[in-house]
Design a protein around this motif. Sequence first.
Motif, PDB file in Angstrom:
ATOM      1  N   GLU A  93      40.282  35.574  46.295  1.00  0.00           N
ATOM      2  CA  GLU A  93      40.445  35.439  45.074  1.00  0.00           C
ATOM      3  C   GLU A  93      39.434  36.003  43.960  1.00  0.00           C
ATOM      4  O   GLU A  93      39.519  36.108  42.746  1.00  0.00           O
ATOM      5  CB  GLU A  93      40.779  34.177  44.377  1.00  0.00           C
ATOM      6  N   THR A  94      38.065  36.258  44.438  1.00  0.00           N
ATOM      7  CA  THR A  94      36.893  36.728  43.902  1.00  0.00           C
ATOM      8  C   THR A  94      36.628  38.094  43.823  1.00  0.00           C
ATOM      9  O   THR A  94      35.841  38.883  43.248  1.00  0.00           O
ATOM     10  CB  THR A  94      35.815  35.718  43.937  1.00  0.00           C
ATOM     11  N   PRO A 218      35.607  40.345  37.124  1.00  0.00           N
ATOM     12  CA  PRO A 218      34.256  39.360  37.165  1.00  0.00           C
ATOM     13  C   PRO A 218      32.888  40.130  37.484  1.00  0.00           C
ATOM     14  O   PRO A 218      32.858  40.923  38.459  1.00  0.00           O
ATOM     15  CB  PRO A 218      34.533  38.467  38.518  1.00  0.00           C
ATOM     16  N   SER A 221      31.619  39.424  41.448  1.00  0.00           N
ATOM     17  CA  SER A 221      32.638  38.992  42.414  1.00  0.00           C
ATOM     18  C   SER A 221      32.333  38.127  43.492  1.00  0.00           C
ATOM     19  O   SER A 221      33.437  37.697  44.414  1.00  0.00           O
ATOM     20  CB  SER A 221      33.393  40.420  42.969  1.00  0.00           C
TER      21      SER A 221
END
Length: 223
Positions: A93-94, A218, A221
């Motif tokens: 997800e990241t 992001p 990450s």
Amino acid sequence: MTDAVMELWSGARAARDPAWVRRQLLEAGRTLFAMYGYAHTGVEDLCAAAHVEVWEFKREFESREALLVDLYDEVATRGMRASETELSAEGIETCPTEERVNRLFDAYVKAVTKDPRDARVAFVEVLGVSREMEEHLTMWRSVWVEFLTQEAERARLRGHGVDNNLAVVVKVLTRSVDELLAHHGRRPRQVPPEWLTSEFTRLSMAMIGPAGVGPAEPADSSV
């Protein structure tokens, strides 16, 4: 052979576990369809390779095509489950979008190409069989279109310049995946799974477009 022995033999055949018979026939189909082609493999060939009787085949499958459909479904389901499992993996997800796409395709490719026979049967031998088979493949493509559309939507939210018409982008990508896997299945020396994953990732990122149009990736990450 005496009548008594014949009766015992007939009883033993009748008592054979249907699940075993089915497994034998599926394995025979996997091997013969991949080696000689679906069009050149008859029910009798399958039964001989599986060491079962023709009546046992007819008990388990409506037709030779029904066996082919089951083989395809095994491979398609395995690939879908592998990708879905990867969606729950640590860091998915990241991580950056390209890494995420690569991981999802890597899981899928490894699942569907682990057995070279599966790749041949599921992506080559199913083509041009019948209208009913094509409708079945279309149903599976719609499942993948939904899965990939969700991923494309996610990429858009992370700032990638995904084309406004996601349906077209995803359908083109789905067809491209099928064609490359068919190419893989047709080759006497199948291309490495790593190459397929890399190519699928490259195509996906080309269709998704670069980041920077919407919300950015992001900054860290790894968090």
